[in-house]
Enzyme design. Sequence first.
Site, PDB file in Angstrom:
ATOM      1  N   ASP A 110    -105.667 -70.892 -24.768  1.00 41.91           N
ATOM      2  CA  ASP A 110    -106.273 -70.823 -23.443  1.00 41.91           C
ATOM      3  C   ASP A 110    -107.777 -71.078 -23.496  1.00 41.91           C
ATOM      4  O   ASP A 110    -108.396 -71.074 -24.563  1.00 41.91           O
ATOM      5  CB  ASP A 110    -106.027 -69.445 -22.825  1.00 41.91           C
ATOM      6  CG  ASP A 110    -104.563 -69.192 -22.532  1.00 41.91           C
ATOM      7  OD1 ASP A 110    -103.851 -70.155 -22.203  1.00 41.91           O
ATOM      8  OD2 ASP A 110    -104.124 -68.021 -22.636  1.00 41.91           O
ATOM      9  N   TYR A 126    -102.258 -64.909 -35.099  1.00 40.41           N
ATOM     10  CA  TYR A 126    -103.487 -64.814 -34.314  1.00 40.41           C
ATOM     11  C   TYR A 126    -104.261 -63.595 -34.788  1.00 40.41           C
ATOM     12  O   TYR A 126    -103.671 -62.591 -35.207  1.00 40.41           O
ATOM     13  CB  TYR A 126    -103.186 -64.642 -32.827  1.00 40.41           C
ATOM     14  CG  TYR A 126    -102.771 -65.895 -32.103  1.00 40.41           C
ATOM     15  CD1 TYR A 126    -103.706 -66.673 -31.428  1.00 40.41           C
ATOM     16  CD2 TYR A 126    -101.441 -66.294 -32.077  1.00 40.41           C
ATOM     17  CE1 TYR A 126    -103.322 -67.819 -30.742  1.00 40.41           C
ATOM     18  CE2 TYR A 126    -101.046 -67.441 -31.397  1.00 40.41           C
ATOM     19  CZ  TYR A 126    -101.991 -68.188 -30.732  1.00 40.41           C
ATOM     20  OH  TYR A 126    -101.607 -69.316 -30.049  1.00 40.41           O
TER      21      TYR A 126
END
EC number: 5.4.99.12
Length: 277
Positions: free
Chosen positions: A57, A115
């Site tokens: 994002d 992540y």
Amino acid sequence: MARLALTVSYVGTRLAGWQIQARTDRPQPRTVQGELERIAERIVGAPVRLHGAGRTDSGVHAEAQVAHMDVPDHRADLDWQRAFNAGLPDDISVAAVVRVPDEFHARFDARGKTYTYRLWPERRWVPPRLAPFAWATGQLDMDAMDAAAAYLHGMHDFASFQNTGTDIVTTVRTVTRVARRHEGEAPVQPALPGAQPLAGAEETANAMAGGLRVMAWDFEADGFLKQMVRNMMGLLVAVGRGKLPPDAVPAILAARDRKTAPATAPAHGLTLTRVHY
């Protein structure tokens, strides 16, 4: 045609995410895919489409995003890494370019991703070098967060941790790791003779006396839903602040409703660390 795979690092602060956005009403915002395709098309002399392993994002960073592209055979042996880096802005860098089999797909061949979300345990003061990459949360109850994180392990329906705007088939994912670690050295507070903290600054003084360090949370799974990592991090921080007990997590998972979970963590603390093949 030859298929090439790229490993890409980027600082997402001034980027509108990985993916080119479909809009015609205004200028196209800067994206990682767009910047890479701009250079590839200039070299090849025709449109080139890149396919990324993950669609990070706006504001999210990457240490090792993976993407693939097809180029004419006579262009395959160019020094693509040098060509990309010569034309890319300073917030995007190509670490490697290799030739891969024609059937390789950066997204569909990935077995999982890791992540890392970074937290800074102080809210009044953040070192400038860390500010773009860590969420300044203040002091947190790490034991409570560890207890909550344990409930996220394994195969679950993570619908409560998915934001809208996706057309995926299933919200079931298998999380194999949610763990925290410290990064870097603690900033040093100079020992000033007779110094006393000013009113309102006691929290900072006490935190620095105990040694401030970045708290990095690693999340590994076979795949992640839209903003799933940021939503899990938002939950863990809410637990760390005492807003939820750790044992509230099973009920949130069972609800399969985004409104039952706490707010999404900010984008800037998140980094795509590794894609597993």
